[in-house]
Design a protein around this motif. Sequence first.
Motif, short mmCIF file in Angstrom:
data_model
loop_
_atom_site.label_atom_id
_atom_site.label_comp_id
_atom_site.label_asym_id
_atom_site.label_seq_id
_atom_site.Cartn_x
_atom_site.Cartn_y
_atom_site.Cartn_z
N LYS A 36 13.23 4.47 -1.45
CA LYS A 36 13.58 5.05 -2.74
C LYS A 36 13.89 3.97 -3.78
O LYS A 36 14.26 2.87 -3.44
CB LYS A 36 14.80 5.96 -2.57
CG LYS A 36 15.87 5.40 -1.64
CD LYS A 36 16.87 6.46 -1.26
CE LYS A 36 18.03 5.86 -0.48
NZ LYS A 36 17.74 5.33 0.84
N ASP A 37 13.71 4.34 -5.03
CA ASP A 37 14.11 3.48 -6.15
C ASP A 37 13.12 2.39 -6.50
O ASP A 37 13.07 1.97 -7.65
CB ASP A 37 15.45 2.77 -5.89
CG ASP A 37 16.62 3.71 -6.11
OD1 ASP A 37 16.42 4.72 -6.79
OD2 ASP A 37 17.70 3.41 -5.60
N ILE A 38 12.38 1.93 -5.51
CA ILE A 38 11.62 0.73 -5.83
C ILE A 38 10.34 1.01 -6.60
O ILE A 38 9.82 0.14 -7.27
CB ILE A 38 11.26 -0.07 -4.58
CG1 ILE A 38 10.56 0.82 -3.59
CG2 ILE A 38 12.50 -0.69 -3.98
CD1 ILE A 38 10.00 0.07 -2.45
N ALA A 39 9.85 2.26 -6.51
CA ALA A 39 8.56 2.54 -7.14
C ALA A 39 8.64 2.44 -8.66
O ALA A 39 8.15 1.49 -9.27
CB ALA A 39 8.06 3.92 -6.73
N ALA A 40 9.30 3.40 -9.30
CA ALA A 40 9.28 3.47 -10.76
C ALA A 40 10.34 2.56 -11.35
O ALA A 40 11.47 2.50 -10.88
CB ALA A 40 9.54 4.89 -11.21
N SER A 41 9.98 1.83 -12.37
CA SER A 41 10.95 1.02 -13.09
C SER A 41 10.31 0.43 -14.32
O SER A 41 9.10 0.31 -14.42
CB SER A 41 11.47 -0.10 -12.22
OG SER A 41 10.85 -1.32 -12.56
N ARG B 255 2.35 8.34 -3.38
CA ARG B 255 3.50 9.20 -3.57
C ARG B 255 4.13 9.35 -2.21
O ARG B 255 3.45 9.51 -1.19
CB ARG B 255 3.06 10.56 -4.13
CG ARG B 255 2.92 10.56 -5.66
CD ARG B 255 2.23 11.82 -6.12
NE ARG B 255 0.89 11.94 -5.55
CZ ARG B 255 -0.16 11.21 -5.92
NH1 ARG B 255 -0.02 10.32 -6.88
NH2 ARG B 255 -1.33 11.36 -5.33
N GLN B 256 5.46 9.30 -2.17
CA GLN B 256 6.11 8.98 -0.91
C GLN B 256 6.22 10.11 0.09
O GLN B 256 6.66 9.90 1.20
CB GLN B 256 7.49 8.40 -1.21
CG GLN B 256 7.44 7.38 -2.33
CD GLN B 256 8.27 6.18 -2.04
OE1 GLN B 256 9.33 6.27 -1.47
NE2 GLN B 256 7.76 5.03 -2.42
N ASN B 257 5.82 11.32 -0.32
CA ASN B 257 5.98 12.39 0.66
C ASN B 257 4.66 13.03 1.09
O ASN B 257 4.61 14.15 1.56
CB ASN B 257 6.93 13.46 0.15
CG ASN B 257 6.81 13.62 -1.35
OD1 ASN B 257 5.81 13.17 -1.93
ND2 ASN B 257 7.77 14.24 -1.97
N GLU B 258 3.60 12.30 0.92
CA GLU B 258 2.31 12.80 1.39
C GLU B 258 2.34 12.88 2.91
O GLU B 258 2.95 12.09 3.59
CB GLU B 258 1.19 11.85 0.97
CG GLU B 258 1.25 11.47 -0.50
CD GLU B 258 -0.13 11.31 -1.09
OE1 GLU B 258 -1.06 11.97 -0.58
OE2 GLU B 258 -0.28 10.55 -2.04
N THR B 259 1.63 13.86 3.43
CA THR B 259 1.59 13.97 4.89
C THR B 259 0.19 13.75 5.43
O THR B 259 0.01 13.04 6.42
CB THR B 259 2.09 15.34 5.34
OG1 THR B 259 1.42 16.35 4.59
CG2 THR B 259 3.59 15.46 5.14
N GLY B 260 -0.80 14.34 4.79
CA GLY B 260 -2.16 14.26 5.33
C GLY B 260 -2.81 12.92 5.08
O GLY B 260 -2.13 11.92 4.89
N PHE C 26 11.74 3.98 5.50
CA PHE C 26 10.72 4.36 4.52
C PHE C 26 11.19 5.24 3.40
O PHE C 26 11.99 4.74 2.68
CB PHE C 26 9.43 4.84 5.15
CG PHE C 26 8.35 5.16 4.09
CD1 PHE C 26 7.99 4.19 3.17
CD2 PHE C 26 7.77 6.40 4.01
CE1 PHE C 26 7.02 4.46 2.20
CE2 PHE C 26 6.81 6.67 3.03
CZ PHE C 26 6.44 5.71 2.14
N PRO C 27 10.94 6.41 3.08
CA PRO C 27 10.49 6.35 1.68
C PRO C 27 11.44 5.48 0.90
O PRO C 27 12.48 5.92 0.47
CB PRO C 27 10.51 7.81 1.23
CG PRO C 27 11.23 8.58 2.29
CD PRO C 27 11.30 7.73 3.51
N LEU D 159 0.84 -1.20 0.00
CA LEU D 159 0.00 0.00 0.00
C LEU D 159 0.87 1.26 0.00
O LEU D 159 0.62 2.20 -0.75
CB LEU D 159 -0.92 0.01 1.22
CG LEU D 159 -1.99 -1.08 1.26
CD1 LEU D 159 -2.82 -0.98 2.53
CD2 LEU D 159 -2.88 -1.01 0.02
N LEU D 160 1.90 1.24 0.82
CA LEU D 160 2.80 2.39 0.89
C LEU D 160 3.42 2.70 -0.47
O LEU D 160 3.56 3.85 -0.85
CB LEU D 160 3.91 2.13 1.91
CG LEU D 160 3.51 2.28 3.37
CD1 LEU D 160 4.61 1.76 4.29
CD2 LEU D 160 3.21 3.74 3.68
#
Lengths: 244, 244
Positions: free
Chosen positions: B237-242, B165-170, B234-235, B160-161
């Motif tokens: 990095k790297d694993i999301a887009a590819s 987008r990895q820098n959402e706060t709310g 956490f965030p 889910l995480l």
Amino acid sequence: MLSRSKTVDFLREIPVFSGLEQTALERICMQAHDLDAVKAKLLFVSGDPAEFFYVIKSGWVKLFRETLDGNVAIIDILTTGHMFGETSIFEDGAYPYSAEIVEDAAIIALPLADLKQEIENNQQLALAMLTSMARYRKQQEQEIEHRTMQNAPQRIGCFLLRLTRQNETGPVTIHLPYDKTLLASRLGMQPETFSRALSKLKEATGIRVKGATIELDNLEQLTNYSCAACSSEFPCKDIAASSS
Amino acid sequence: MLSRSKTVDFLREIPVFSGLEQTALERICMQAHDLDAVKAKLLFVSGDPAEFFYVIKSGWVKLFRETLDGNVAIIDILTTGHMFGETSIFEDGAYPYSAEIVEDAAIIALPLADLKQEIENNQQLALAMLTSMARYRKQQEQEIEHRTMQNAPQRIGCFLLRLTRQNETGPVTIHLPYDKTLLASRLGMQPETFSRALSKLKEATGIRVKGATIELDNLEQLTNYSCAACSSEFPCKDIAASSS
DNA sequence: AACCGCTTTTGACTTTGATCAAAAGAGCAT
DNA sequence: ATGCTCTTTTGATCAAAGTCAAAAGCGGTT
């Protein structure tokens, strides 16, 4: 210098470097240095600035990471002819894992910068690296498959099979390459589970276990048992030899 | 031809092709053809002669293999901007997995021969491919780690995480991209286990689940729970887009 | 609304592997 | 041989996930 040319000769035996011109290989080996390391020595830890990549002449090296809650995840366990640390070329300049000697080893350290430069300027090397990466990728796919589809005894059987030359027909003797605790974590299980799973495998396939030595009458015993839960029928080509 | 230049434009958005010269990209797209495919369509099966590689414009595609005893191993599930089948360049000319549409998709098919030739002659593309392969390799390492270190609810939370987008706060709203049965197998578990694990995750982190929609007040709830068993804080990095 | 086919959830039970604790074995130095 | 340390095995128990079966939910049609 003698040791330099020996390094070149050694690297030439490794698939990713074997097609290179002598001069290219010499450029990569220019700054090579050998190091002998004993069991339990930490070569580097995750996050260290990445200056070198390494090629193993002998011995065994464990690559691993630690999770936030303190467990250890084994990335890979490597030996003669394997290379590691080289992926930091494509990273932010830090090692993404730690490396520890698990059986006394002789290792060649080579500057990443030289490798990087050679890859960028030498199409042949870039292609060889691509081929090597593709093979490794396939291996990892298989690793994931094994972890999800095979149970503990099957994973052990599969590992044993990959320690053999793949077309043996008669009786085979296998030596476990490092201790059983480490082997357990390599296969993603606890030492106790490994011990029990090996007994179960013995029961199911008739292999004979004496310490770190395992004998079997023929490979079929094992393949029938282990490879059923796998998508690639036995002599599982490609997965044996590789450079990290 | 209009559709050709649209294909070029689309490929340019994909990291592995974005640095290429226009003419190189056009050579690769020369023989491109678009295809629309509905759910459940098989694009190819493991062992088929590999003629094309594919880039997804929209929809979802499942890559998988079948084991000898009849189970299915999911290799990957891909969507917009992802590429697949391209590794057959480095293989024996057969696809090493099967590909099936799991959500109606628009796909570009491109000849592997053209890609291969371009890689062999174009240093820039070879390097881009290397970078992409290295990223994928890292992803796979993480996948293996997740499978062994995280339990079922943690794996779901982690998934889910990675959909955010990895820098959402709310507060965050997440839509599951495909059905839960498939998601279960993507995460290496049974549908029943998925269902129960999601409830457990709800209990533990206070996320709200309505069908395929999931709401949470902040990411921290999930990261504390899921990322504890992981080596990269956490965030991730790297694993999301590819690509693939 | 009623029905069909599908996905998802729930329940009961089994199996596998993890965990904790202790004993046995192996290698090595004294 | 004795003692020490480390690895491996065994035993008992527990927790996680898989399996089998059935119920519930969810579109989409008719």
